[in-house]
Motif scaffolding. Structure first.
Motif, mmCIF file in Angstrom:
data_model
loop_
_atom_site.group_PDB
_atom_site.id
_atom_site.type_symbol
_atom_site.label_atom_id
_atom_site.label_comp_id
_atom_site.label_asym_id
_atom_site.label_seq_id
_atom_site.Cartn_x
_atom_site.Cartn_y
_atom_site.Cartn_z
ATOM 1 N N PHE A 47 0.837 -1.270 -0.047
ATOM 2 C CA PHE A 47 -0.108 -0.045 -0.004
ATOM 3 C C PHE A 47 0.950 1.215 0.093
ATOM 4 O O PHE A 47 1.858 1.180 0.909
ATOM 5 N N SER A 48 0.514 2.102 -0.762
ATOM 6 C CA SER A 48 1.518 3.502 -1.016
ATOM 7 C C SER A 48 0.548 4.517 -1.024
ATOM 8 O O SER A 48 -0.510 4.768 -1.726
ATOM 9 N N LEU A 49 0.942 5.769 -0.536
ATOM 10 C CA LEU A 49 0.580 7.164 -0.570
ATOM 11 C C LEU A 49 1.486 7.916 -1.221
ATOM 12 O O LEU A 49 2.729 8.052 -0.333
ATOM 13 N N GLU A 50 1.212 8.879 -2.142
ATOM 14 C CA GLU A 50 2.568 9.564 -2.602
ATOM 15 C C GLU A 50 1.930 10.888 -3.036
ATOM 16 O O GLU A 50 0.753 10.826 -3.813
ATOM 17 N N MET A 51 2.382 11.850 -2.502
ATOM 18 C CA MET A 51 2.093 13.303 -3.065
ATOM 19 C C MET A 51 3.043 13.977 -3.887
ATOM 20 O O MET A 51 4.290 13.833 -3.860
ATOM 21 N N ARG A 52 2.689 14.275 -4.888
ATOM 22 C CA ARG A 52 3.498 14.691 -6.138
ATOM 23 C C ARG A 52 3.022 16.423 -6.545
ATOM 24 O O ARG A 52 2.027 16.588 -6.552
ATOM 25 N N PHE A 53 4.373 16.914 -6.750
ATOM 26 C CA PHE A 53 4.154 18.240 -7.107
ATOM 27 C C PHE A 53 5.151 18.717 -8.405
ATOM 28 O O PHE A 53 6.214 18.209 -8.343
ATOM 29 N N PRO A 54 4.793 19.118 -9.550
ATOM 30 C CA PRO A 54 5.423 19.159 -10.876
ATOM 31 C C PRO A 54 6.428 20.726 -10.750
ATOM 32 O O PRO A 54 5.657 21.460 -10.194
ATOM 33 N N VAL A 55 7.638 20.566 -10.907
ATOM 34 C CA VAL A 55 8.198 21.675 -11.121
ATOM 35 C C VAL A 55 8.356 22.349 -12.467
ATOM 36 O O VAL A 55 7.785 23.532 -12.801
ATOM 37 N N THR A 56 8.312 21.319 -13.209
ATOM 38 C CA THR A 56 8.067 21.742 -14.606
ATOM 39 C C THR A 56 7.455 20.465 -15.475
ATOM 40 O O THR A 56 8.057 19.326 -15.340
ATOM 41 N N LEU A 57 6.737 20.880 -16.381
ATOM 42 C CA LEU A 57 6.040 19.840 -17.307
ATOM 43 C C LEU A 57 6.163 20.017 -18.788
ATOM 44 O O LEU A 57 5.330 19.665 -19.867
ATOM 45 N N LYS A 58 7.256 20.422 -19.193
ATOM 46 C CA LYS A 58 7.625 20.921 -20.567
ATOM 47 C C LYS A 58 8.263 19.570 -21.261
ATOM 48 O O LYS A 58 8.750 18.828 -20.765
ATOM 49 N N ALA A 59 7.999 19.815 -22.602
ATOM 50 C CA ALA A 59 8.297 18.699 -23.496
ATOM 51 C C ALA A 59 9.763 18.476 -23.347
ATOM 52 O O ALA A 59 10.180 16.954 -23.410
ATOM 53 N N ALA A 60 10.756 19.161 -23.255
ATOM 54 C CA ALA A 60 12.009 19.004 -22.974
ATOM 55 C C ALA A 60 12.408 18.080 -21.895
ATOM 56 O O ALA A 60 13.364 17.223 -22.141
ATOM 57 N N ALA A 61 11.928 18.327 -20.743
ATOM 58 C CA ALA A 61 11.987 17.713 -19.502
ATOM 59 C C ALA A 61 10.887 18.254 -18.731
ATOM 60 O O ALA A 61 10.375 19.102 -18.386
ATOM 61 N N SER A 62 10.265 16.721 -18.006
ATOM 62 C CA SER A 62 9.297 17.064 -16.873
ATOM 63 C C SER A 62 9.875 16.482 -15.514
ATOM 64 O O SER A 62 10.713 15.556 -15.453
ATOM 65 N N ILE A 63 9.800 17.562 -14.827
ATOM 66 C CA ILE A 63 10.456 17.384 -13.378
ATOM 67 C C ILE A 63 9.219 17.410 -12.357
ATOM 68 O O ILE A 63 8.639 18.311 -12.210
ATOM 69 N N TYR A 64 9.190 16.548 -11.297
ATOM 70 C CA TYR A 64 8.353 16.449 -10.182
ATOM 71 C C TYR A 64 8.942 15.886 -8.868
ATOM 72 O O TYR A 64 9.966 15.097 -9.008
#
Length: 876
Positions: A789-806
């Protein structure tokens, strides 16, 4: 003839073109008469070819020219739109009969030779240079200077530096021609924080509740982590509106901000905010009538509205139930109409009567005519063939308009993985209410779809590396066309993967091919794979290449999209075969070191995936799957009495009373006649006993017999903005048809660690559980049961095509179990931590996790503690 008889002067500025005609000399030039253009001489400071300038102006020798007239005016406009010149002057130099000679005097705008920043660090200046395109040779005009200044100031203001100032000056570069140097001085100033937020006039809600309603403007608080205190004027105004929305959600329709003040302290570092509120009276919903609806009855619309007479007035809820702008696919009345063809419908809630504390409403509906999709086009797909996109479209020409299908189409295109999901834009064109038609153009931005897979991790006693190539938009039909190799045939949506995995004790080669639309007419996915693995014995101190284990694997599968219960469901089936060849090799549950084993299995699975548009960072939706893997129940018809065949456990039990249990090399000091074979008979040597057991297990595992059930549920919930909660639950069970035959040594679950190092082709499954070493939560041979069982809170820094970072934070728990009698879904190994993920199209997913294991490993008494996990090449 005089040189200049008429002058046409045009100055180009940010505000447009200013024209004037000055008669300077007496030249026989007839106004309004047409002349033949004989020549245009270009003078001034220019680096362009003169004829090119004339061509850009749209002038040609021999054309008719009227003075004054549209020809010169149009030429001025064309040159001005290029944005290359600071001044444009036309002169009439002479006339010969009806021939006209012109001079075009232009001065080019200066170009940028160098840009220097002051007041900020080099890395930040490089970022601003890139963002504003301040490269050598850039045309320098007032627009460039103004936009650069505003960009930098706004950038800092968004980070809380409210008093930031930028000055830009240019000076001629004396070392070159028409070039200038740009000097940018940045005064960042102090970061403005909110010292305190005070309210007056509020009786129904406390100050703390109103501050909580302000999502972006927060008081200074050293223990707050996720929301820093900073003042951004635009965000502050939005927060004032959120305060009023909170009142309206609780019945206070007339609530308003009477006044607000923002005052800086003496040192200009902090500010104080005071907000004066007028709350008004609390209201309730009265009668709600529907007017103009002929398609849907009142009861149906009232059920969607979900508001009853006597409910506390909630203006925000009323607005969302009529048209929820925050959810394109929300369950509201507007979407009810638009999902069924009524694009031109218009729905408004109107207050018709207020009596004391009760408000009566009319929901006025203009249904309009039915609308149909007309022309459907796609632009931006330079590599991907049209058919790959069009077959995913849910909006077809002639089909009744549906907003739901429009949103679904955006998701399907995003899930392909060939386009930037954040940039998919449906553009409405030629919306014709009279004809009842609308054209849709899907604007796409293509991104790299092929990947180089670089994966690394520790597992099985050493470092394991993977090198792979995945071509996710392959075209098999063009494989024999030379022109299609750029560098490979691409564009048909097929996937080809080549992988090589190796360490000091094994090598694995694999090839796979996937066709998502097998036959080209229906969404039936065909997949196939072939793999070969050669493993050597790991003695703990080194590798023994005289002891080997070879595996050949093949798999074919079909997955069909279903229409029931809905078309998010997929039914998949596959047939797999593995051939195991052991050469003087002992592994865990296998007691024979020489021999072969076979694994023929049928897998069937049912899944439902409606995750959001972006497969890398879904913000909503879920994915559920259940699958069963089954072999033929050979023990039902092979006429073998497995209960009396003997087994390794019996062999070990019988030898417990001897002086020394023999090891794998047959060494020891046990007296002759004390060895026990698999059937309980005494023999003189270890080799006799082991050989007998080897024959038994060779017979038991000649064809593997088992079944395996797996379940997975994965939810994604948007908490606020782009903050997303992922909830994951997994379960797996490996069973046997015949308990006398026992569990197979393969197909087991290895729990714990980073989830990588899945090097073996023996069906084992590596289950990630961060905060613990790899494979540490199951036995050396793997467990037949696990849950997680897992809970994960995610927040994106950037979702650009060149690089997606969260960024992510997680809490999770799981374990492996040997039998159902010991299975306890609440007896978990728990952990928590944080991590980072970076997705680059060319390399896949990269990341790092820091996990703390709260529970001890088997045989230990203290919590496992901190573990660092590197994620390379793992899926999302």
């Amino acid at each position: 003839m005089l040189n200049k008889g008429l002058r046409l002067v045009v100055f180009v500025s940010l505000f447009g073109w200013i024209s004037q005609i000055n008669a300077q000399d007496n030249i026989p030039l007839d106004q309004g008469v047409k002349y033949i253009l004989a020549n245009v001489d270009v003078t001034g400071k220019i680096s362009f070819n003169k004829q090119t300038v004339v061509t850009f102006a749209g002038l040609e020798k021999g054309q008719e020219i009227t003075i004054p007239g549209e020809e010169i005016s149009n030429a001025i406009k064309k040159l001005g739109k290029l944005g290359l010149f600071s001044e444009i002057d036309f002169f009439v130099t002479k006339t010969v009969g009806d021939s006209l000679f012109l001079e075009l005097n232009i001065n080019e705008l200066p170009k940028l030779s160098e840009v220097k920043f002051a007041g900020i660090k080099k890395k930040k200046s490089e970022e601003f240079i890139k963002d504003n395109g301040l490269t050598k040779g850039k045309i320098v005009n007032e627009n460039l200077i103004t936009t650069t200044k505003n960009y930098i100031e706004n950038k800092y203001k968004k980070d809380g530096f409210y008093n930031s100032k930028v000055t830009i000056r240019t000076v001629p570069d004396t070392t070159s021609g028409n070039e200038v140097k740009m000097f940018v001085n940045v005064f960042k100033g102090n970061k403005i924080k909110v010292k305190d937020i005070a309210f007056s006039g509020n009786e129904k809600f406390s100050d703390s509740k109103l501050r909580k309603a302000m999502k972006n403007t927060k008081e200074k608080n050293p223990i707050r982590i996720f929301k820093a205190s900073k003042y951004i004027k635009e965000k502050y105004k939005e927060d004032l509106a959120k305060i009023i929305s909170k009142y309206k959600e609780n019945g206070y329709r007339d609530a308003r901000v009477v006044s607000d003040t923002v005052a800086f302290d003496k040192n200009k570092k902090d500010l104080s905010i005071k907000v004066n509120i007028e709350e008004g009276h609390k209201y309730y919903f009265g009668n709600i009538k529907f007017l103009g609806n002929t398609i849907y009855p009142d009861n149906g619309l009232r059920n969607i509205l979900g508001i009853k007479k006597g409910d506390v007035y909630n203006g925000v809820l009323l607005e969302k139930r009529i048209a929820d702008k925050s959810k394109p696919d929300g369950e509201d009345i507007t979407n009810l109409y638009q999902n069924n063809g009524y694009l031109f419908s218009n729905i408004n809630a109107v207050e018709v009567k207020t009596s004391n504390d009760t408000i009566d409403f009319e929901i006025r509906i203009v249904e309009g005519p039915l609308a149909y999709f007309n022309n459907i086009t796609v632009v931006g797909n330079d590599k991907t063939n049209d058919k790959v996109i069009y077959r995913e479209l849910r909006t077809k020409p002639g089909q009744k308009y549906s907003k739901e299908e429009l949103v679904r189409t955006i998701r399907e295109i995003g899930q392909l993985g060939y386009f930037d999901p954040e940039a998919i834009e449906p553009v409405f064109k030629n919306v014709d209410a009279g004809a009842g038609t609308v054209d849709i153009e899907y604007k796409l931005v293509e991104k790299g779809s092929s990947q180089i897979e670089l994966q690394g991790g520790y597992g099985g006693g050493g470092f394991i590396g993977t090198l792979g190539l995945s071509f996710n938009n392959f075209s098999a039909r063009n494989i024999f066309k030379k022109d299609a190799y750029r560098p490979l045939p691409m564009g048909d949506g097929q996937k080809v993967s080549l992988r090589f995995q190796a360490s000091s004790f094994f090598q694995t080669y694999s090839l796979s091919f996937t066709e998502p639309w097998f036959g080209g007419k229906k969404p039936i996915q065909f997949s196939s794979s072939l793999a070969y693995s050669k493993q050597f014995a790991n003695t703990g101190t080194g590798v023994d290449k005289n002891r080997s284990f070879n595996i050949i694997s093949a798999n074919v599968g079909i997955a069909r999209r279903l229409n029931f219960p809905d078309d998010f469901f997929v039914l998949s089936q596959s047939l797999s075969f593995q051939f195991y060849d052991l050469n003087n090799y002992n592994i865990g549950l296998f007691t024979f070191g020489d021999g072969t084993s076979r694994n023929l299995a049928y897998t069937i699975g049912l899944s439902r995936n409606n995750k959001g548009i972006n497969p890398i960072f879904p913000m909503y939706g879920s994915e559920f799957s259940i699958s069963g893997k089954f072999t033929v129940p050979y023990s039902l018809f092979d006429n073998v009495d497995y209960a009396n065949l003997g087994n390794l456990e019996e062999y070990k039990r019988q030898n417990e009373g001897t002086t020394q249990i023999p090891n794998a090399n047959g060494q020891g000091f046990i007296n002759p006649g004390d060895y026990i074979d698999a059937n309980g008979n005494k023999v003189d040597t270890f080799q006799e006993a082991a050989a007998d057991v080897s024959k038994v297990d060779q017979k038991r595992f000649n064809w593997l017999e088992y079944y395996k059930i797996k379940f997975k549920a994965d939810w994604f919930t948007k908490i606020y903005g782009k903050l997303v909660l992922r909830t994951l639950s997994e379960f797996g069970y490996l069973g046997t048809y015949n308990n006398d035959r026992g569990l197979v040594p393969f197909e087991r679950f290895f729990v714990g660690g980073d989830g990588l190092a899945n090097f073996a082709q023996d069906g084992r499954e590596i289950v990630q559980l961060r905060g613990y070493p790899n494979n540490s939560l199951s036995s050396n041979n793997g467990g037949p049961i696990y849950n997680k069982f897992s809970l994960e809170m995610r927040f994106p820094v950037t979702l650009k095509a060149a690089a997606s970072i969260y960024l992510l934070g997680f809490v999770e728990g799981g374990n492996a179990y040997e039998t159902f009698s010991t299975y306890n879904p609440f007896q978990l190994k728990r952990s928590a931590g944080a991590g980072l993920r970076i997705f680059m199209p060319a390399f896949g997913l990269l990341g790092i996790d820091f996990g703390y294991g709260f529970d001890p490993l088997t045989g230990q008494t203290k919590a496992n503690g901190l573990e660092t996990h590197f994620i390379i090449g793992q899926q999302f």
